[in-house]
Design an enzyme around this catalytic site. Structure first.
Site, PDB file in Angstrom:
ATOM      1  N   HIS A   1       0.820  -1.184  -0.030  1.00  0.00           N
ATOM      2  CA  HIS A   1      -0.016   0.075   0.043  1.00  0.00           C
ATOM      3  C   HIS A   1       0.950   1.098  -0.062  1.00  0.00           C
ATOM      4  O   HIS A   1       2.158   1.343   0.443  1.00  0.00           O
ATOM      5  CB  HIS A   1      -0.970  -0.145   0.925  1.00  0.00           C
ATOM      6  CG  HIS A   1      -1.831  -0.894   1.113  1.00  0.00           C
ATOM      7  ND1 HIS A   1      -3.274  -1.155   1.492  1.00  0.00           N
ATOM      8  CD2 HIS A   1      -1.753  -2.672   1.142  1.00  0.00           C
ATOM      9  CE1 HIS A   1      -3.818  -2.172   1.542  1.00  0.00           C
ATOM     10  NE2 HIS A   1      -2.827  -3.053   1.256  1.00  0.00           N
TER      11      HIS A   1
ATOM     12  N   GLU B   1       0.725   4.109   1.756  1.00  0.00           N
ATOM     13  CA  GLU B   1       1.321   4.394   3.048  1.00  0.00           C
ATOM     14  C   GLU B   1       2.122   3.608   3.579  1.00  0.00           C
ATOM     15  O   GLU B   1       3.189   4.243   4.054  1.00  0.00           O
ATOM     16  CB  GLU B   1       0.005   4.319   4.010  1.00  0.00           C
ATOM     17  CG  GLU B   1      -1.290   5.413   3.562  1.00  0.00           C
ATOM     18  CD  GLU B   1      -2.159   4.761   2.828  1.00  0.00           C
ATOM     19  OE1 GLU B   1      -3.422   5.131   2.785  1.00  0.00           O
ATOM     20  OE2 GLU B   1      -2.050   3.988   1.772  1.00  0.00           O
TER      21      GLU B   1
ATOM     22  N   CYS C   1      -7.068   2.804   4.048  1.00  0.00           N
ATOM     23  CA  CYS C   1      -7.957   1.715   4.378  1.00  0.00           C
ATOM     24  C   CYS C   1      -7.502   1.056   5.768  1.00  0.00           C
ATOM     25  O   CYS C   1      -6.776   1.549   6.190  1.00  0.00           O
ATOM     26  CB  CYS C   1      -7.686   0.482   3.352  1.00  0.00           C
ATOM     27  SG  CYS C   1      -5.979  -0.411   3.449  1.00  0.00           S
TER      28      CYS C   1
ATOM     29  N   CYS D   1      -3.847  -0.073   6.446  1.00  0.00           N
ATOM     30  CA  CYS D   1      -2.940   1.122   6.523  1.00  0.00           C
ATOM     31  C   CYS D   1      -3.140   1.715   7.967  1.00  0.00           C
ATOM     32  O   CYS D   1      -2.148   2.295   8.517  1.00  0.00           O
ATOM     33  CB  CYS D   1      -3.152   1.930   5.500  1.00  0.00           C
ATOM     34  SG  CYS D   1      -2.304   1.229   3.823  1.00  0.00           S
TER      35      CYS D   1
END
Length: 298
Positions: free
Chosen positions: A102, A104, A129, A132
């Site tokens: 992801h 992040e 999400c 994360c």
């Protein structure tokens, strides 16, 4: 300027383009803005920290590797040192979804691997999400870390993750990004030693299964990554993915990996071996080996 940034660069305001171009034209630009560069951009554009980071998100998103979703997410991890670190989502065809990264995670791991001591803010172009949010809860910044999104007021992780479950619930005092060394003994060639050095600084307070990966590309460059474990287990970032983040930030193709070494603890309770081998195979790398390390101090 690396060609990957061209599409986003053309959409930026003129003042930002003019200030940004010399930084992106630097052959040593690998997704990091120094505190001095950030101040330079602010002075040239008149933007504050939050506005500038939001404006730069399309540039960070150009670093995405998204052959499955074709959905580019960019993130910028803003360190307490004043340095800013790019991150972007990464996907790998012929590997499982669990191997994706992801945006992040990418920005956070990028900052961690560069030696940033702590993060103040995560700027991202889409709402984080749950995966994360949980990953961020492992940080030494705690739930006070700021999250900045386009078109929304800046909030903290505590706002996005109320009643959070984290390291303290498991009586763990270690936090991701706080320096931590195990004292592993270095041995072998340069690639093995890089993998061991990465394992030595990995974050694995739950399993104590410390691990690191080192990659050599066809161009001869070497990149390493450390395991980042999480209190909720599943959001943990494998060491191979951390190494691929660094490779990507240096503008190398993920399919350029020629040789890889995994270093992990002898007799550990979990192993990265099979997942690392499978993902490397999906990237076209078959030259993979494992070196075992002990927790004996030098």
């Amino acid at each position: 300027m690396h060609p990957r940034f061209n599409p986003a660069f053309a959409t930026l305001p003129d003042t930002l383009q003019h200030a940004l171009q010399p930084l992106l034209d630097d052959e040593n630009f690998h997704g990091v803005f120094s505190p001095e560069a950030v101040k330079q951009l602010q002075q040239a554009t008149g933007m504050d920290d939050d506005a500038l980071a939001l404006a730069l998100l399309p540039v960070a998103a150009c670093c995405a590797v998204a052959p499955i979703s074709h959905f580019n997410v960019g993130a910028i991890a803003r360190g307490t040192s004043g340095a800013w670190y790019f991150g972007a989502n990464m996907e790998f065809t012929h590997a499982t979804m669990q191997q994706t990264i992801h945006a992040e995670q990418s920005a956070i791991a990028h900052a961690w691997l560069r030696g940033e001591p702590a993060l103040a803010t995560i700027t991202v172009n889409y709402t984080p999400c749950g995966h994360c949010r949980q990953f961020m809860n492992e940080l030494n910044s705690g739930t006070a870390i700021r999250i900045s999104l386009p078109g929304r007021a800046v909030n903290t992780l505590a706002d996005y993750l109320p009643d959070a479950f984290g390291p303290a619930d498991l009586d763990i005092v270690e936090r991701l990004m706080t320096p931590n060394q195990q004292g592993f003994v270095r041995h072998g060639d340069a690639l093995q030693q890089a993998a061991i050095a990465a394992a030595d600084q990995s974050h694995a307070p739950y399993s104590r299964s410390y691990s690191g990966v080192a990659l050599r590309t066809r161009a001869g460059a070497l990149y390493s990554g450390r395991y980042a474990e999480n209190a909720a287990f599943n959001p943990s970032l494998p060491p191979l993915q951390a190494a691929l983040i660094m490779l990507n930030m240096h503008h190398e193709d993920v399919h350029s990996v020629q040789q890889a070494v995994l270093a992990e603890c002898e007799g550990c309770t979990l192993t990265q071996r099979d997942a690392t081998r499978a993902t490397l195979a999906a990237l076209g790398c078959e030259d993979f080996s494992v070196t075992l390390v002990s927790k004996t101090s030098v």
